[in-house]
Design a protein around this motif. Structure first.
Motif, short mmCIF file in Angstrom:
data_model
loop_
_atom_site.label_atom_id
_atom_site.label_comp_id
_atom_site.label_asym_id
_atom_site.label_seq_id
_atom_site.Cartn_x
_atom_site.Cartn_y
_atom_site.Cartn_z
N THR A 142 -16.82 6.26 7.96
CA THR A 142 -18.00 5.39 8.11
C THR A 142 -17.91 4.15 7.23
O THR A 142 -18.55 3.14 7.51
CB THR A 142 -19.30 6.14 7.76
OG1 THR A 142 -19.21 6.63 6.41
CG2 THR A 142 -19.53 7.32 8.71
N ARG A 143 -17.10 4.23 6.15
CA ARG A 143 -16.95 3.09 5.25
C ARG A 143 -15.49 2.65 5.28
O ARG A 143 -14.60 3.44 4.95
CB ARG A 143 -17.37 3.47 3.82
CG ARG A 143 -18.86 3.77 3.69
CD ARG A 143 -19.19 4.34 2.33
NE ARG A 143 -18.59 5.66 2.17
CZ ARG A 143 -18.62 6.37 1.05
NH1 ARG A 143 -19.20 5.86 -0.04
NH2 ARG A 143 -18.08 7.56 0.98
N PHE A 144 -15.25 1.41 5.68
CA PHE A 144 -13.90 0.95 5.94
C PHE A 144 -13.52 -0.23 5.05
O PHE A 144 -14.38 -0.96 4.58
CB PHE A 144 -13.77 0.54 7.42
CG PHE A 144 -14.00 1.67 8.39
CD1 PHE A 144 -12.95 2.50 8.77
CD2 PHE A 144 -15.27 1.91 8.90
CE1 PHE A 144 -13.16 3.54 9.66
CE2 PHE A 144 -15.48 2.95 9.78
CZ PHE A 144 -14.43 3.77 10.17
N PHE A 145 -12.22 -0.37 4.81
CA PHE A 145 -11.70 -1.56 4.15
C PHE A 145 -10.57 -2.11 5.02
O PHE A 145 -9.87 -1.36 5.70
CB PHE A 145 -11.20 -1.25 2.73
CG PHE A 145 -10.18 -0.13 2.65
CD1 PHE A 145 -8.82 -0.41 2.70
CD2 PHE A 145 -10.60 1.19 2.51
CE1 PHE A 145 -7.89 0.61 2.63
CE2 PHE A 145 -9.67 2.22 2.44
CZ PHE A 145 -8.31 1.93 2.50
N GLU A 151 -7.94 -1.50 9.92
CA GLU A 151 -8.76 -1.04 8.81
C GLU A 151 -8.49 0.43 8.53
O GLU A 151 -7.98 1.16 9.39
CB GLU A 151 -10.25 -1.25 9.12
CG GLU A 151 -10.72 -0.57 10.39
CD GLU A 151 -12.16 -0.90 10.75
OE1 GLU A 151 -12.71 -1.84 10.16
OE2 GLU A 151 -12.72 -0.21 11.62
N LYS A 152 -8.82 0.85 7.32
CA LYS A 152 -8.73 2.25 6.93
C LYS A 152 -10.05 2.64 6.29
O LYS A 152 -10.85 1.78 5.90
CB LYS A 152 -7.55 2.48 5.98
CG LYS A 152 -6.20 2.21 6.64
CD LYS A 152 -5.04 2.68 5.79
CE LYS A 152 -3.72 2.47 6.51
NZ LYS A 152 -2.56 3.02 5.78
N SER A 153 -10.26 3.93 6.16
CA SER A 153 -11.57 4.40 5.70
C SER A 153 -11.51 4.98 4.29
O SER A 153 -10.47 5.52 3.86
CB SER A 153 -12.11 5.47 6.66
OG SER A 153 -11.37 6.66 6.55
N ILE A 154 -12.62 4.86 3.60
CA ILE A 154 -12.76 5.49 2.28
C ILE A 154 -12.67 7.00 2.41
O ILE A 154 -12.06 7.68 1.57
CB ILE A 154 -14.11 5.09 1.64
CG1 ILE A 154 -14.19 3.57 1.45
CG2 ILE A 154 -14.32 5.82 0.33
CD1 ILE A 154 -13.21 3.02 0.47
N GLU A 155 -13.26 7.54 3.48
CA GLU A 155 -13.23 9.00 3.69
C GLU A 155 -11.79 9.50 3.86
O GLU A 155 -11.41 10.53 3.30
CB GLU A 155 -14.07 9.37 4.92
CG GLU A 155 -15.56 9.18 4.74
CD GLU A 155 -16.03 7.75 4.96
OE1 GLU A 155 -17.24 7.51 4.86
OE2 GLU A 155 -15.17 6.87 5.21
N TRP A 202 1.13 -0.49 6.18
CA TRP A 202 0.86 -1.01 7.52
C TRP A 202 2.11 -0.77 8.37
O TRP A 202 3.22 -0.62 7.87
CB TRP A 202 0.51 -2.49 7.45
CG TRP A 202 1.65 -3.38 7.05
CD1 TRP A 202 2.42 -4.17 7.85
CD2 TRP A 202 2.20 -3.53 5.73
NE1 TRP A 202 3.37 -4.82 7.13
CE2 TRP A 202 3.27 -4.45 5.82
CE3 TRP A 202 1.88 -2.99 4.47
CZ2 TRP A 202 4.03 -4.82 4.72
CZ3 TRP A 202 2.63 -3.36 3.38
CH2 TRP A 202 3.68 -4.26 3.50
N ARG A 203 1.91 -0.72 9.69
CA ARG A 203 2.99 -0.56 10.67
C ARG A 203 3.87 0.65 10.38
O ARG A 203 5.07 0.65 10.67
CB ARG A 203 3.86 -1.82 10.72
CG ARG A 203 3.15 -3.03 11.30
CD ARG A 203 4.11 -4.17 11.56
NE ARG A 203 3.42 -5.32 12.14
CZ ARG A 203 4.02 -6.44 12.51
NH1 ARG A 203 5.33 -6.57 12.36
NH2 ARG A 203 3.32 -7.44 13.03
N GLY A 204 3.30 1.69 9.77
CA GLY A 204 4.05 2.90 9.51
C GLY A 204 4.95 2.84 8.30
O GLY A 204 5.74 3.76 8.06
#
Length: 439
Positions: A142-145, A151-155, A202-204
């Motif tokens: 629910t919280r992303f950066f 984007e990726k998530s804090i969770e 990023w990109r694996g």
């Protein structure tokens, strides 16, 4: 187990990989499993199988053969008409994770040698923590950066930290004789560093940066006394704060700043401080050239970290493979890369200003190289000062960018890296050939 059986087992392992992909593809059609989950199921299956390789094969060479066959299979699966390939490549973002996972398995096994925990812990983190973070983030995030391509998530990052911490504690407890308090501190550092690497990848590229970064970190610091570990943890925290403050002045995105933190910490953490100077100066020279002579590449700030990482991992592997220390050659390569960026940074100046500026930079770099070589143990300077190679490298990395700067508008990092790498690599191969290593 004889050689024929090991070859048969390696070929059977490739068949197992293809079978796993076929099963996942079939279940996805029946149960409407999304592309991301499909990819992570294959990732988990292959990772768990990879962890067992040191016990399945008495020798190492069949594993390296298996890695080569796997890379070939992955290349075929990227063909447009490959149905199985959609199991790995059905996600929308561009990723090299399948190739990098196979390469990392081979490199980690090679670098770990007889310290099996150096192989098992990084591959287990890559297999389980990375998959858990991705699935948790995509399901509960629910919280992303932001990162450059999404984007990726804090969770997800929180789950990654928790799973990595558990894996590290179990591996270090069961596979080493380290003191309990050291295990706790090391595990927290592994979890924190691993989470940071996964969050900025990023990109694996996390499939390479994560396991190799953890392996090198543990190889260097697993046996450090507790005060040294705590000091290193404090240094990492200081790097994070420093780059957060400096990044806006350098025009770096938040993601690029986090990537720089990871790169700087890893370089300083795994080598003597004097040998980290030129790699850090590469990042500074890149930032200078990006400001005065912008690159047309899409993500130049990320490209330079990838280039620097490839140089670092490459020289490490080559030095381990030949048993001839490559630190001095690594430093020469980083020096050349720095000079190339400096040459591009001053292309907008008048010719006389450029000549004076670059002459001063070369003189300072040569003086710095002399100081670094004197600080290093004699064993790292086994091939001497190598001034002819340094001169040739400087001519390439300064001359070509100065004469044809437009040629470096695209793929700048890759082109400069090749120029900076050529003289030290040729010199290294000639030196070990002369010593009889390559006969």
């Amino acid at each position: 187990m004889n050689n024929a059986l090991q070859i048969a087992l390696a070929l059977g392992s490739v068949a197992v990989l293809l079978g796993l992909m076929a099963v996942v593809r079939h279940l996805a059609a029946l149960w409407h499993i999304g592309p991301e989950v499909q990819r992570k199921l294959v990732h988990i299956g292959t990772g768990l199988y990879a962890i067992m390789l040191p016990w399945l094969f008495p020798d190492r060479w069949p594993i390296y053969m298996l890695v080569g066959l796997t890379l070939l299979v992955m290349l075929v699966l990227r063909l447009p008409n490959s149905g199985l390939g959609r199991t790995l490549h059905g996600v929308e973002r561009q990723s090299y994770g399948d190739f990098l996972l196979a390469i990392s398995v081979g490199l980690c096994l090679f670098l770990a040698e007889d310290q099996i925990f150096l192989y098992v812990l990084p591959i287990a983190v890559l297999t389980l923590a990375d998959a858990a973070a991705a699935l948790a983030g995509s399901t509960y995030g629910t919280r992303f950066f932001k990162i450059e391509e999404g984007e990726k998530s804090i969770e997800g990052s929180t789950v990654f930290f928790a799973v990595t911490l558990l894996i590290a504690i179990l591996c270090l407890m069961l596979m080493t004789g380290l003191p309990p308090l050291n295990i706790i501190v090391l595990s927290v550092m592994v979890a924190a560093f691993g989470t940071f690497v996964e969050a900025v990848s990023w990109r694996g590229f996390d499939n390479m940066f994560l396991p190799l970064g953890l392996l090198i970190f543990l190889a260097v610091h697993a046996n450090d006394p507790l005060p040294d570990l705590l000091a290193l943890a404090s240094f990492f925290a200081t790097c994070i704060v420093a780059f957060k403050l400096v990044a806006p002045q350098l025009g770096l995105t938040a993601h690029a700043a986090r990537v720089y933190v990871t790169a700087v910490f890893l370089v300083i953490a795994v080598t003597a401080i004097q040998n980290a100077i030129f790699p850090i100066l590469v990042l500074a020279a890149h930032a200078w050239s990006r400001t005065t002579t912008p690159s047309q590449s899409q993500y130049p700030d990320l490209d330079i970290v990838v280039g620097l990482a490839m140089i670092s991992f490459g020289w490490l592997v080559l030095g381990n493979a030949t048993q001839w220390n490559a630190v001095s050659f690594y430093g020469m390569t980083a020096m050349g890369l720095m000079l190339g960026f400096c040459a591009l940074a001053v292309t907008g100046q008048r010719v006389l200003v450029r000549v004076i500026t670059l002459t001063a930079i070369v003189a300072g770099a040569c003086l710095l190289r002399m100081i670094i070589l004197q600080l290093n143990p004699d064993g790292t300077n086994w091939n001497g000062m190598m001034w002819p190679a340094v001169a040739g490298m400087a001519m390439l990395t300064l001359g070509l960018p100065s004469l044809w700067p437009v040629a470096f508008a695209q793929a700048r990092v890759a082109k400069l890296t090749l120029l900076a790498l050529a003289p030290p690599l040729v010199t290294y191969l000639h030196a070990i050939y002369s010593a009889g290593v390559l006969y």
